[in-house]
Design an enzyme around this catalytic site. Structure first.
Site, PDB file in Angstrom:
ATOM      1  N   GLU A  45      25.745  12.538  60.204  1.00  0.00           N
ATOM      2  CA  GLU A  45      26.648  13.427  60.004  1.00  0.00           C
ATOM      3  C   GLU A  45      26.503  13.705  58.171  1.00  0.00           C
ATOM      4  O   GLU A  45      26.670  12.590  57.441  1.00  0.00           O
ATOM      5  CB  GLU A  45      28.053  12.904  60.316  1.00  0.00           C
ATOM      6  CG  GLU A  45      29.280  13.920  59.925  1.00  0.00           C
ATOM      7  CD  GLU A  45      30.627  13.560  60.039  1.00  0.00           C
ATOM      8  OE1 GLU A  45      31.042  12.379  59.700  1.00  0.00           O
ATOM      9  OE2 GLU A  45      31.454  14.031  60.558  1.00  0.00           O
TER      10      GLU A  45
ATOM     11  N   CYS B 133      35.269  18.224  60.121  1.00  0.00           N
ATOM     12  CA  CYS B 133      34.555  17.366  60.851  1.00  0.00           C
ATOM     13  C   CYS B 133      33.806  18.190  62.118  1.00  0.00           C
ATOM     14  O   CYS B 133      32.862  17.664  62.482  1.00  0.00           O
ATOM     15  CB  CYS B 133      35.615  16.471  61.661  1.00  0.00           C
ATOM     16  SG  CYS B 133      37.071  17.724  62.438  1.00  0.00           S
TER      17      CYS B 133
ATOM     18  N   GLU C 112      39.839   9.707  65.928  1.00  0.00           N
ATOM     19  CA  GLU C 112      39.155  11.086  65.950  1.00  0.00           C
ATOM     20  C   GLU C 112      38.360  10.920  64.870  1.00  0.00           C
ATOM     21  O   GLU C 112      38.721  10.969  63.595  1.00  0.00           O
ATOM     22  CB  GLU C 112      40.248  12.263  65.165  1.00  0.00           C
ATOM     23  CG  GLU C 112      41.342  12.315  66.247  1.00  0.00           C
ATOM     24  CD  GLU C 112      40.853  13.071  67.554  1.00  0.00           C
ATOM     25  OE1 GLU C 112      39.782  13.505  67.763  1.00  0.00           O
ATOM     26  OE2 GLU C 112      41.678  12.722  68.443  1.00  0.00           O
TER      27      GLU C 112
ATOM     28  N   GLY D 155      38.992   9.848  60.647  1.00  0.00           N
ATOM     29  CA  GLY D 155      37.990   9.439  59.557  1.00  0.00           C
ATOM     30  C   GLY D 155      36.631   9.449  60.196  1.00  0.00           C
ATOM     31  O   GLY D 155      36.278   9.878  61.126  1.00  0.00           O
ATOM     32  N   SER D 156      35.498   8.434  59.474  1.00  0.00           N
ATOM     33  CA  SER D 156      34.395   8.772  59.871  1.00  0.00           C
ATOM     34  C   SER D 156      34.330   7.449  61.089  1.00  0.00           C
ATOM     35  O   SER D 156      35.088   6.840  61.563  1.00  0.00           O
ATOM     36  CB  SER D 156      33.537   7.881  58.826  1.00  0.00           C
ATOM     37  OG  SER D 156      33.860   6.532  58.536  1.00  0.00           O
ATOM     38  N   THR D 157      33.127   7.616  61.805  1.00  0.00           N
ATOM     39  CA  THR D 157      32.798   7.002  63.084  1.00  0.00           C
ATOM     40  C   THR D 157      32.875   5.420  62.819  1.00  0.00           C
ATOM     41  O   THR D 157      33.286   4.284  63.475  1.00  0.00           O
ATOM     42  CB  THR D 157      31.666   7.290  63.934  1.00  0.00           C
ATOM     43  OG1 THR D 157      31.832   8.594  64.306  1.00  0.00           O
ATOM     44  CG2 THR D 157      31.198   6.701  64.887  1.00  0.00           C
ATOM     45  N   ALA D 158      32.085   5.118  61.518  1.00  0.00           N
ATOM     46  CA  ALA D 158      32.089   3.682  61.164  1.00  0.00           C
ATOM     47  C   ALA D 158      33.208   3.057  60.976  1.00  0.00           C
ATOM     48  O   ALA D 158      33.701   2.108  61.285  1.00  0.00           O
ATOM     49  CB  ALA D 158      31.212   3.765  60.103  1.00  0.00           C
ATOM     50  N   THR D 159      34.324   3.842  60.259  1.00  0.00           N
ATOM     51  CA  THR D 159      35.567   3.231  60.028  1.00  0.00           C
ATOM     52  C   THR D 159      36.230   3.183  61.364  1.00  0.00           C
ATOM     53  O   THR D 159      36.836   2.287  61.594  1.00  0.00           O
ATOM     54  CB  THR D 159      36.262   4.068  59.026  1.00  0.00           C
ATOM     55  OG1 THR D 159      35.578   4.106  57.832  1.00  0.00           O
ATOM     56  CG2 THR D 159      37.835   3.388  58.716  1.00  0.00           C
ATOM     57  N   GLY D 160      36.142   4.014  62.312  1.00  0.00           N
ATOM     58  CA  GLY D 160      37.051   3.970  63.626  1.00  0.00           C
ATOM     59  C   GLY D 160      36.475   2.946  64.334  1.00  0.00           C
ATOM     60  O   GLY D 160      37.342   2.149  64.966  1.00  0.00           O
TER      61      GLY D 160
ATOM     62  N   LYS E 268      48.998   5.822  55.734  1.00  0.00           N
ATOM     63  CA  LYS E 268      47.991   5.395  54.524  1.00  0.00           C
ATOM     64  C   LYS E 268      47.262   6.620  54.445  1.00  0.00           C
ATOM     65  O   LYS E 268      46.285   6.841  55.324  1.00  0.00           O
ATOM     66  CB  LYS E 268      47.331   4.058  54.584  1.00  0.00           C
ATOM     67  CG  LYS E 268      46.683   3.889  53.080  1.00  0.00           C
ATOM     68  CD  LYS E 268      45.174   3.154  53.441  1.00  0.00           C
ATOM     69  CE  LYS E 268      44.098   3.969  53.739  1.00  0.00           C
ATOM     70  NZ  LYS E 268      43.693   4.867  52.469  1.00  0.00           N
TER      71      LYS E 268
HETATM   72  P1  NAD Z   1      36.620   7.334  56.135  1.00  0.00           P
HETATM   73  O1  NAD Z   1      36.419   6.854  57.190  1.00  0.00           O
HETATM   74  O2  NAD Z   1      35.714   6.986  54.722  1.00  0.00           O
HETATM   75  O3  NAD Z   1      38.150   6.969  55.801  1.00  0.00           O
HETATM   76  C1  NAD Z   1      39.162   7.562  56.516  1.00  0.00           C
HETATM   77  C2  NAD Z   1      40.611   6.822  56.027  1.00  0.00           C
HETATM   78  O4  NAD Z   1      40.341   5.331  56.656  1.00  0.00           O
HETATM   79  C3  NAD Z   1      40.878   6.382  54.623  1.00  0.00           C
HETATM   80  O5  NAD Z   1      42.349   6.689  54.368  1.00  0.00           O
HETATM   81  C4  NAD Z   1      40.310   5.145  54.070  1.00  0.00           C
HETATM   82  O6  NAD Z   1      40.888   4.837  53.202  1.00  0.00           O
HETATM   83  C5  NAD Z   1      40.612   4.554  55.511  1.00  0.00           C
HETATM   84  N1  NAD Z   1      39.887   3.164  55.693  1.00  0.00           N
HETATM   85  C6  NAD Z   1      38.470   2.929  55.169  1.00  0.00           C
HETATM   86  N2  NAD Z   1      37.993   1.771  55.797  1.00  0.00           N
HETATM   87  C7  NAD Z   1      39.085   1.176  56.525  1.00  0.00           C
HETATM   88  C8  NAD Z   1      39.287  -0.046  57.100  1.00  0.00           C
HETATM   89  N3  NAD Z   1      38.258  -0.701  57.205  1.00  0.00           N
HETATM   90  N4  NAD Z   1      40.431  -0.326  57.761  1.00  0.00           N
HETATM   91  C9  NAD Z   1      41.450   0.771  57.824  1.00  0.00           C
HETATM   92  N5  NAD Z   1      41.390   2.072  57.096  1.00  0.00           N
HETATM   93  C10 NAD Z   1      40.277   2.161  56.532  1.00  0.00           C
HETATM   94  O7  NAD Z   1      36.673   8.927  56.315  1.00  0.00           O
HETATM   95  P2  NAD Z   1      36.769  10.148  55.197  1.00  0.00           P
HETATM   96  O8  NAD Z   1      35.348  10.066  54.406  1.00  0.00           O
HETATM   97  O9  NAD Z   1      38.041   9.915  54.582  1.00  0.00           O
HETATM   98  O10 NAD Z   1      36.836  11.393  56.063  1.00  0.00           O
HETATM   99  C11 NAD Z   1      35.556  12.084  56.554  1.00  0.00           C
HETATM  100  C12 NAD Z   1      35.220  11.794  57.896  1.00  0.00           C
HETATM  101  O11 NAD Z   1      36.362  12.001  58.800  1.00  0.00           O
HETATM  102  C13 NAD Z   1      34.147  12.383  58.647  1.00  0.00           C
HETATM  103  O12 NAD Z   1      33.374  11.581  59.232  1.00  0.00           O
HETATM  104  C14 NAD Z   1      34.805  13.372  59.414  1.00  0.00           C
HETATM  105  O13 NAD Z   1      33.982  13.970  60.433  1.00  0.00           O
HETATM  106  C15 NAD Z   1      36.252  12.711  59.883  1.00  0.00           C
HETATM  107  N6  NAD Z   1      37.018  13.524  60.401  1.00  0.00           N
HETATM  108  C16 NAD Z   1      37.326  13.860  61.502  1.00  0.00           C
HETATM  109  C17 NAD Z   1      38.203  14.502  62.237  1.00  0.00           C
HETATM  110  C18 NAD Z   1      38.424  14.988  63.709  1.00  0.00           C
HETATM  111  O14 NAD Z   1      39.384  15.257  64.035  1.00  0.00           O
HETATM  112  N7  NAD Z   1      37.671  14.234  64.326  1.00  0.00           N
HETATM  113  C19 NAD Z   1      38.989  15.507  61.372  1.00  0.00           C
HETATM  114  C20 NAD Z   1      38.591  15.297  60.010  1.00  0.00           C
HETATM  115  C21 NAD Z   1      37.874  14.460  59.476  1.00  0.00           C
END
Ligand code: NAD
Length: 488
Positions: free
Chosen positions: A391, A294, A260, A237-242, A184
């Protein structure tokens, strides 16, 4: 002067399933905006829970019924090499598609992202037959073997900031290890994934082994994490979503997840560094992709004796950047991905100033076509200012000064994040001390940022992540081991 006409690009809209683009009757629509114009350019069909279930079941069936997991690993590697060469052939179309929908300037995608994707894919292909297992030290009349096997279907969820590179970090090692994948992509940048999936099929990877299902995170992403046929989740993605994903994986499994996450990475500059070279490195590390990286080097930690001269050099560098559309040849500062994200940057900067930070330059949202944010420097008054704790994910650099090395290491270690650190010094003892002391997954000395050395794993300490992408570790993370005992 433009690299291409954004109106001319064919958008591969839909889900990519079973070798073709599809939509379903119960899809709902979500508007996709072009960050360079701020205008919608497509309506993305978002899958229902039933569709996610259908896609995962089809992928599971392909994993079980095709020979993808069981074929000679070198044959699997050949398919991945073929895929890499098809990506290279389609680089111009892919670069247009990627730059139209994201903040990535066209020429950067062409010169950096596409070669990176191709090279990274080859790296994982080369690992396909480089893993085995081992023989355990058992008693004489027994043979103990530890063998590695793929998980089955890996659920991959990716962010918007480097859509193709993030895809390949996830899909490359998973497929090389013999898994099938349901991806996704971010709903903000959904389309380049569909074309990459098509090229995977064209390369001969069996249909349904790599499927793309489109939609929002809290529905489609959530449904992937909850599904019983997903063997493992890999997320960037973001820490909160992770954290939300980890909790879903725990409650609906438990099942393993690689995460990540976000960062707030320091760049430490000592007064013995080559300052002209370092100023360019520091400036690029916070303005590249408009700070939407990131590992953006978002916290400058600098020896107090050189602070004024150095920040002046940064201000000069920033003043030469040109905001513009991703398809404009002159653009060196691309747009912010969405108006919402630009508002967020604006609100953190305002709060930071209200809390006592000094604005050295920038601090402005610019609405010209798309949404932009001027490169900003904030001199910090205290370590708990929100510009340091959050961040920001934009071109905003905080500045803190130190007198002693110990102070520098203490300022560099962030309470929440630990993704990367840059250390700029010509004193090797100092550099190696920092390497050990600062809590971060990547240490860059007299340079900043990732490279094409895919052997180097990337991942975060603290709340910046769990597990690694790239490197042999990322490949191994797509396999689980099985212990076999034979008595004879
Ligand atoms: P995000 O967490 O908002 O979304 C990332 C993905 O998760 C999207 O596809 C989103 O649709 C999905 N998602 C959202 N809520 C979800 C849920 N409850 N369950 C499952 N999936 C869900 O992040 P973003 O705004 O797309 O990206 C920016 C973030 O990504 C920043 O915090 C950045 O630091 C991080 N990032 C980290 C790395 C790394 O290597 N550590 C690399 C790139 C980006």
């Amino acid at each position: 002067m433009d690299w291409y006409n954004p109106q001319d690009i064919e958008i591969p809209n839909g889900h990519f399933i079973n070798g073709e683009l599809r939509t379903f009757d119960d899809d709902t629509l979500s508007e996709v905006c072009c960050p360079s114009s701020g205008k919608p350019y497509a309506s993305l069909p978002c899958a229902s829970e039933n569709t996610v279930d259908f896609v995962i079941n089809s992928t599971k069936q392909a994993f079980t019924e095709t020979d993808w997991a069981t074929m000679a690993p070198r044959d699997r590697a050949d398919y991945l090499f073929k895929w890499a060469s098809l990506v290279e052939n389609d680089r111009e179309y892919l670069a247009q598609l990627e730059s139209l929908g994201s903040s990535r300037p066209y020429h950067e995608v062409l010169q950096w992202d596409i070669p990176y994707v191709v090279d990274c894919l080859k790296f994982f292909a080369e690992l396909a037959d480089k893993h085995g297992g081992y023989i355990g030290a058992t008693q004489q009349n027994r043979l103990g073997m530890v063998i590695n096997q793929p998980y089955g279907v890996v659920g991959a969820i990716t962010p918007w900031n480097f859509p193709m590179s993030m895809l390949i970090w996830k899909v490359g090692p998973a497929l090389a290890a013999g898994n099938a994948v349901v991806l996704k992509p971010s709903e903000l940048t959904p389309f380049s994934s569909n074309h990459l999936a098509r090229l995977a099929c064209d390369a001969g990877i069996p249909k349904n082994i790599f499927n793309v299902v489109q939609g929002l995170g809290h529905t489609v992403g959530q449904a992937i994490c909850e599904h019983p046929s997903i063997g493992k989740v890999t997320f960037t993605g973001s820490t909160a979503t992770g954290a939300a994903i980890m909790s879903t994986c725990a409650l609906k499994g438990p099942k393993p997840s690689t995460l990540e996450l976000g960062g707030k990475s320091p760049q430490i500059v000592f007064n013995d560094a080559d300052l002209d070279k370092t100023a360019t490195i520091v400036a690029k590390a916070i303005t590249g992709n408009a700070g939407q990286v990131c590992v953006s080097g978002s916290r400058l930690i600098i020896h107090e004796s050189i602070e004024k001269q150095f920040t002046q050099q940064l201000v000069e560098y920033f003043s030469q950047l040109k905001m513009g559309a991703t398809w404009d040849k002159e653009t060196t500062l691309p747009p912010i991905i969405s108006a919402r994200q630009a508002d967020r940057i604006e609100s953190i900067v305002s709060q930071s100033i209200a809390d006592g930070a000094e604005l050295i330059c920038g601090g402005k949202k610019v609405l010209e076509g798309g949404t932009f944010y001027t490169p900003t420097i904030l001199k910090m008054n205290k370590a708990d200012n929100c510009a340091i704790t959050s961040e920001i994910f934009g071109p905003v650099l905080t500045v803190q000064t130190f007198q002693t090395d110990e102070e520098a290491w203490n300022l560099a270690s962030h309470e929440t994040y630990g993704l990367a650190v840059g250390i700029h010094t010509n004193d090797i003892k100092r550099a190696l001390t920092g390497m050990r002391k600062v809590e971060a997954g990547s240490v860059w000395i007299n340079r900043y940022g990732r490279s094409f050395d895919h052997i180097m794993p990337t991942g975060g300490f603290k709340q910046s992540g769990i597990g690694k992408d790239i490197g042999v570790e990322a490949f191994q993370a797509n396999l689980h081991s099985k212990s076999v005992l034979i008595d004879f």
